[in-house]
Every structure is written in structure tokens, then in C-alpha cells.
Design a protein around this motif. Structure first.
Motif, short mmCIF file in Angstrom:
data_model
loop_
_atom_site.label_atom_id
_atom_site.label_comp_id
_atom_site.label_asym_id
_atom_site.label_seq_id
_atom_site.Cartn_x
_atom_site.Cartn_y
_atom_site.Cartn_z
N ALA A 413 0.83 -1.21 0.00
CA ALA A 413 0.00 0.00 0.00
C ALA A 413 0.86 1.26 0.00
CB ALA A 413 -0.92 -0.01 1.21
N GLY A 414 1.86 1.31 0.87
CA GLY A 414 2.70 2.50 0.96
C GLY A 414 3.44 2.80 -0.33
N LEU A 415 4.10 1.78 -0.86
CA LEU A 415 4.86 1.99 -2.10
C LEU A 415 3.93 2.24 -3.28
CD1 LEU A 415 7.70 -0.66 -1.74
CD2 LEU A 415 7.94 1.82 -1.74
N GLY A 416 2.80 1.53 -3.30
CA GLY A 416 1.86 1.73 -4.40
C GLY A 416 1.36 3.16 -4.47
N VAL A 417 0.93 3.70 -3.33
CA VAL A 417 0.45 5.08 -3.29
C VAL A 417 1.57 6.05 -3.62
CG1 VAL A 417 -0.44 6.89 -1.76
CG2 VAL A 417 -1.46 4.60 -1.71
N ARG A 418 2.74 5.81 -3.04
CA ARG A 418 3.85 6.76 -3.26
C ARG A 418 4.29 6.78 -4.72
NH1 ARG A 418 5.83 10.39 -4.29
NH2 ARG A 418 7.59 11.56 -3.44
N LEU A 419 4.41 5.63 -5.34
CA LEU A 419 4.86 5.58 -6.73
C LEU A 419 3.79 6.13 -7.68
CD1 LEU A 419 6.68 2.13 -6.74
CD2 LEU A 419 7.72 4.39 -6.80
N LEU A 420 2.53 5.86 -7.37
CA LEU A 420 1.46 6.40 -8.21
C LEU A 420 1.48 7.92 -8.18
CD1 LEU A 420 -1.11 6.07 -9.92
CD2 LEU A 420 -2.41 5.99 -7.76
N LEU A 421 1.60 8.49 -6.99
CA LEU A 421 1.63 9.95 -6.87
C LEU A 421 2.92 10.52 -7.47
CD1 LEU A 421 0.15 10.37 -3.28
CD2 LEU A 421 -1.00 10.74 -5.48
N PHE A 422 3.98 9.75 -7.42
CA PHE A 422 5.25 10.20 -8.00
C PHE A 422 5.12 10.42 -9.50
CE2 PHE A 422 9.32 9.02 -10.05
CZ PHE A 422 10.07 10.10 -9.62
N VAL A 423 4.53 9.47 -10.20
CA VAL A 423 4.44 9.60 -11.65
C VAL A 423 3.38 10.60 -12.08
CG1 VAL A 423 5.25 7.24 -11.98
CG2 VAL A 423 2.80 7.68 -11.90
N LEU A 424 2.47 10.98 -11.14
CA LEU A 424 1.43 11.93 -11.49
C LEU A 424 1.77 13.37 -11.10
CD1 LEU A 424 -1.80 9.95 -10.48
CD2 LEU A 424 -0.83 10.26 -12.78
N THR A 425 2.81 13.56 -10.28
CA THR A 425 3.18 14.90 -9.80
C THR A 425 4.29 15.46 -10.68
OG1 THR A 425 2.65 14.18 -7.55
CG2 THR A 425 3.86 16.24 -7.79
N PRO A 426 4.11 16.65 -11.24
CA PRO A 426 5.08 17.18 -12.21
C PRO A 426 6.41 17.61 -11.61
CG PRO A 426 3.35 18.79 -11.80
CD PRO A 426 2.93 17.53 -11.11
N THR A 427 6.46 17.81 -10.30
CA THR A 427 7.72 18.18 -9.65
C THR A 427 7.99 17.25 -8.48
OG1 THR A 427 6.58 19.75 -8.21
CG2 THR A 427 7.49 20.61 -10.27
N MET A 428 9.25 17.14 -8.10
CA MET A 428 9.63 16.37 -6.91
C MET A 428 10.57 17.24 -6.09
SD MET A 428 12.12 13.46 -8.57
CE MET A 428 13.54 13.90 -9.58
N TYR A 429 10.07 17.66 -4.93
CA TYR A 429 10.83 18.53 -4.02
C TYR A 429 11.28 19.80 -4.73
CZ TYR A 429 10.86 13.93 -1.99
OH TYR A 429 10.48 12.69 -1.56
N GLY A 430 10.36 20.35 -5.53
CA GLY A 430 10.62 21.62 -6.19
C GLY A 430 11.37 21.54 -7.50
N VAL A 431 11.81 20.35 -7.88
CA VAL A 431 12.56 20.16 -9.12
C VAL A 431 11.67 19.45 -10.14
CG1 VAL A 431 14.55 19.02 -10.16
CG2 VAL A 431 14.77 20.10 -7.92
N PRO A 432 11.68 19.84 -11.41
CA PRO A 432 10.86 19.15 -12.41
C PRO A 432 11.09 17.65 -12.41
CG PRO A 432 11.79 21.16 -13.35
CD PRO A 432 12.41 21.00 -11.99
N ASN A 433 10.02 16.89 -12.45
CA ASN A 433 10.08 15.43 -12.44
C ASN A 433 10.44 14.94 -13.84
OD1 ASN A 433 9.76 12.70 -12.21
ND2 ASN A 433 7.63 12.76 -11.53
N THR A 434 11.72 14.82 -14.09
CA THR A 434 12.20 14.33 -15.38
C THR A 434 12.48 12.83 -15.35
OG1 THR A 434 14.48 14.89 -14.79
CG2 THR A 434 13.22 16.55 -15.97
N VAL A 435 12.26 12.21 -14.19
CA VAL A 435 12.55 10.79 -14.04
C VAL A 435 11.42 9.95 -14.64
CG1 VAL A 435 13.06 8.94 -12.41
CG2 VAL A 435 13.87 11.26 -11.97
N LEU A 436 10.21 10.18 -14.18
CA LEU A 436 9.06 9.42 -14.67
C LEU A 436 7.79 10.20 -14.36
CD1 LEU A 436 8.10 6.80 -15.99
CD2 LEU A 436 7.92 5.78 -13.71
N TYR A 437 7.31 10.94 -15.35
CA TYR A 437 6.11 11.75 -15.15
C TYR A 437 5.11 11.46 -16.26
CZ TYR A 437 3.00 15.79 -15.19
OH TYR A 437 1.88 16.59 -15.20
#
Length: 501
Positions: A413-437
Motif C-alpha cells: 500500500a505505501g509503495l503503491g500510493v507513493r509511486l502512483l503519486l510520484f508519476v502523477l506529480t510534475p515536480t519532486m521537491y521543487g525540481v521538475p520530475n524528469t525521471v518518470l512523469y
């Protein structure tokens, strides 16, 4: 001159690492946890060395100078908080268990399946962490040696592997002591020079007492708190931190070393943030690390040598611990090498861990080349640990009534929610999400920071719900379910009593 000075410091560290490598004496316990013999100064320096890395120096100055004090200082302060919490709650019991790697704990508490899943997540996270430290070496050698960035990354790996492959934890501990002395002196000297030369003049709204950075979402409060929580709590299950706790001679030394490491991390980290703030109008980073630009273009040569040696030392200290711990987990917990020796009495675990260090370093090099970011990689690594591993770890220390099903539910559950939100959020800690968006209209940059809390919350809820459901099923199966679900008890008729005739 600057390169010569850095080279001398690097060679000195390599010399120390090679000199103490004889203590390994062909024993994997000596190699992995220094024979569980380290005293307070060595354990504290090792813990501090894992916290004060290039993410918490270069990443700290980049974020503080561009966003504000709390954006940058949250990196070292979060790591210091982790050591403080570990010392209060976990250092003693974990040292008493006499483990070789952190996933051993998950096997003992939850079984082989959870051990394997935890090991995979730890290795992935630590390859990201290791990459963040290689980035610093790549940038540094690119700027001062004129070599390509990738060549600089390869050079820092070669330096670290030279003594880590031979001396393991003994080399790590003794080199960390020397490296942290350089780092403390370098950070304080830099702060004194900046203060005496330019003054500590902090831009409005960006200083340590401008608490809007911690209370106003428009000033990055969610991101800053996410950084503090991801590092302060998620880093508790860091394999390099725990490897040093396992290496302490006693539980009390492990506890006190955590407190000393926490204090040292703050002493080093805060000056870097203040230096970045005081030189925002002076330094033109031009897309590269702000600290390197300051040292290259403005600082006197002697100070530049000292601080750059400290940055290299910090990178090496964390990198060797990450390589050692990750290779140990891959060999022992994923490959399942619980036996240390073969039928001939040879310590094959030692040999296999040394071999595994090479592919571990190769994966980290790939990440460093693909994502040349400092600071962000550190937080991302432990954000994943927070979402997947911290709840089962803490729960097993609080109660003996934990279950494998609850641990699995928390991780999924934890990783599933975190990874889902990761790929849907355009930035990560203020930096553009160029890893997987994945481009979408549901989530914007203003949501940045919140995925950290939601991933952890999903893990906690899943663990508690699964634990409660399992206990309810167990009570029902044994006929001790609550009265509302039990059938009514049959009314019995007393047996007649035979009276004496």
C-alpha cells in the motif's frame, strides 16, 4: 594547486583505508561489521560520515541559496533527527541482536518473503543515494580537472572501491574519522571566511527564522516538511546507518554514537546553508553546484582546497558505506547466503560481497549519469523507505504481535500510493520530475511534498487494518470472538443427583 591539495587529501584517505584493511583477516564478520568491536569515536564518525554527504553539502547549498534556509538545511537536519531518534529508540536493541545486515531483522520478524522484498527496496534506494554522492564527484572533477562529468563519476568510484573492497567496515570507520575531521574544519572555516569577507546578510524571507517556509505552502512548507520527515524517519531503516550500529562494541556505545553523530551533522550542515544564503548575490552558479562556483571564483586557494577536500571526503565516506552495505544485502539477503563458510572452511561470504560491489557501483553510476542531481536524490531514496519499510520496522519494536500479512500490506500500500503519486506529480521537491512523469490534469506542482505523507499514511493504515482483521479472524476461529458474533450458549439441564437410599 587546488587539484594537488585535493589529491593529497584523497591519497591520505586511501592510505588509511588500505593500512587498516589487514584487520579484516579473511573474516566476513570483520569485513561487514568490523568484528563488532568499534569504539565510540569510530562509530560516531561513521554515522556522521553517512549523514554529511555531498547531498547534504552541495545539495544543501543549492537548495538554500535558491529557495531558502529550510529547503537546504532540511537535508542535514533531517539526517540529524534520524540519528537522534535512532539513538533514543532503536540503537540499543538493534545492536543486541548481533545482525550482519538490516534485512536480517525483517527475516527474523516477518519471514523470508518480507526479507527479500525489503532487500530489493533497500538496494534500489541506496543505488539512488550512492548516485547522489557520485554526482558531486562528477561535478567537482569536471570543474577543477576539466574532465567530462562521467569521467569524474568514474574517478570517485575508483577512489572508493580502492580501499572499500579490501578493508570493508574497518576501512570505512577509520577513513570516516579522518574525513569528518576535515569536513567539520572545512565547514566552519568557510562560514568564518564568508562572514568576515561578505557578512552574513540573508535575503528577506529566506532565513532560518522566516518560519513561513515551514507554515506556508506557497513558500514550500509541504516540501520542506516532507524532506524533514522522509530523512528524519525514513532514514531510520538505512542499511549504512544500521551497519555502523551493528559494528559498535556495545549497545551503549551504539546509542551514544547516534547522539554524537546527530550533533556533528547539525554542526556541519547549518554553516553550509548560511553560506549559501549570504552569497546569493555573489555566486553565479550557471546551472552547476553553487558551492563549487563560490570556491572556484571567490575563495582563497587554501580555503578552497580545505572545503573541496571536505566535499570529496563526504562523498567518499557515504559512498563506501553505501557500496559495502548494498553489496552485503544483495549477497546475504537476496542471494540467501546465510552461511558464511563452505565445507572447506573458506569464508565465501566475504569473497562474494567483494565481487558484488562491482555491479552495485555500476548501477549507481548509471543513476548518476542519468539524473545529475544532488539533494533531491537523497530525499527520494528515503521517501521510498518511509513509504514501504518504516511501519513494519517500528511496529516490530513496539509489539510481538506483528504478522507477515500486515508487513506485506504496509509495503504494497505505501509503495503503491507513493509511486502512483510520484508519476502523477510534475515536480519532486521543487525540481521538475524528469525521471518518470505521466502528464495529467489531476495533480499540479502545488501538490508537491504531500505524496510523502500520503505514502506513509497508506502504509500505516494498511498495516493496522490487516493486523486488526487477522486478530478478528483468529478470535473467531478459536471461538473467542466478541459476544456480538458468537452464537447464543445452549441452556443445559442439570443432571439429577442420586440421593442415598
Amino acid at each position: 594547486m587546488i587539484i594537488l591539495g585535493i589529491a593529497v587529501s584523497v591519497l591520505a584517505v586511501i592510505g588509511i583505508g588500505l593500512l587498516v584493511s589487514r584487520k579484516v583477516d579473511g573474516d566476513s564478520v570483520n569485513f561487514l561489521v568490523a568484528g563488532r568491536s568499534l569504539g565510540l569515536p569510530l562509530v560516531a564518525a561513521g554515522l556522521m560520515g553517512q549523514a554529511v554527504d555531498s547531498n547534504a553539502t552541495l545539495g544543501n547549498t543549492d537548495l538554500a541559496g535558491s529557495v531558502g534556509f529550510w529547503a537546504g538545511a532540511s537535508l542535514p537536519l533531517g539526517l540529524g533527527l534520524c540519528l537522534l531518534l535512532t539513538g533514543i529508540f532503536f540503537a540499543k536493541p538493534m545492536n543486541r541482536m548481533k545482525l550482519l545486515t538490516l534485512p536480517d531483522f525483517y527475516r527474523i520478524e516477518y519471514g523470508r518473503g518480507v526479507e527479500l522484498a525489503a532487500s530489493i527496496l533497500m538496494i534500489f534506494s541506496f543505488c539512488i543515494l550512492l548516485a547522489g554522492n557520485l554526482v558531486a564527484g562528477g561535478y567537482l572533477f569536471e570543474r577543477f580537472l576539466g574532465v567530462p562529468y562521467t569521467a569524474g563519476v568514474l574517478l570517485i568510484v575508483a577512489i572508493v572501491l580502492t580501499y572499500t573492497v579490501t578493508g570493508g567496515m574497518f576501512s570505512d570507520a577509520y577513513t570516516a574519522l579522518a574525513q569528518m575531521v576535515i569536513t567539520v574544519i572545512g565547514s566552519l572555516a568557510l562560514l568564518i571566511w564568508v562572514g568576515s569577507t561578505y557578512g552574513i546578510d540573508i535575503p528577506d524571507g529566506m532565513g532560518p527564522f522566516d518560519l513561513g517556509q515551514l507554515s506556508n505552502t506557497s513558500e514550500g512548507a509541504a516540501i520542506n516538511w516532507a524532506t524533514l520527515i522522509a530523512l528524519g524517519i525514513g532514514d531510520i531503516v538505512a542499511i549504512d546507518f544500521m551497519q555502523r550500529i551493528f559494528s559498535a562494541r556495545s549497545p551503549e556505545i551504539a546509542r551514544r554514537a547516534c547522539f554524537a553523530g546527530a550533533a556533528g551533522t547539525a554542526v556541519v550542515g547549518i554553516p553550509y546553508a548560511l553560506v549559501a544564503l549570504a552569497t546569493t548575490d555573489i555566486v553565479d552558479a550557471d546551472g552547476g553546484p553553487r558551492l563549487l562556483a563560490l570556491l572556484d571564483e571567490h575563495a582563497p586557494a587554501g580555503l578552497a582546497i580545505l572545503v573541496l577536500s571536505a566535499v570529496v571526503a563526504a562523498s567518499c565516506s557515504t559512498a563506501n558505506g553505501a557500496i559495502l552495505g548494498t553489496a552485503a544485502v544483495a549477497t546475504r539477503n537476496i542471494a540467501g547466503r546465510t552461511e558464511r563458510t563452505d565445507t572447506g572452511g573458506r569464508d565465501t561470504l566475504l569473497r562474494d560481497v567483494r565481487i558484488t560491489m562491482i555491479p552495485v557501483a555500476a548501477v549507481a553510476i548509471f543513476f548518476a549519469v542519468q539524473i545529475p542531481q544532488t539533494g533531491i536524490l537523497l530525499t527520494l531514496a528515503f521517501d521510498l523507505m518511509l513509504a514501504g519499510l518504516i511501519v513494519p520496522f517500528v511496529a516490530a519494536h513496539l509489539t510481538r504481535r506483528v504478522t507477515t500479512a500486515a508487513a506485506v500490506a504496509a509495503m504494497v500500500a505505501g509503495l503503491g500510493v507513493r509511486l502512483l503519486l510520484f508519476v502523477l506529480t510534475p515536480t519532486m521537491y521543487g525540481v521538475p520530475n524528469t525521471v518518470l512523469y505521466l502528464e495529467n490534469s489531476l495533480i499540479g506542482p502545488g501538490f508537491d511534498g504531500w505524496p510523502t505523507f500520503l505514502g506513509f499514511l497508506a502504509s500505516l493504515v494498511a498495516f493496522l487494518a490487516t493486523l486488526a482483521a487477522g486478530r478478528l479472524r483468529a478470535r473467531t476461529a478459536t471461538g473467542t470472538a466478541p459476544a456480538s458474533v458468537l452464537p447464543p450458549a445452549p441452556v443445559s439441564t442439570p443432571e439429577p443427583v442420586n440421593q442415598p437410599g
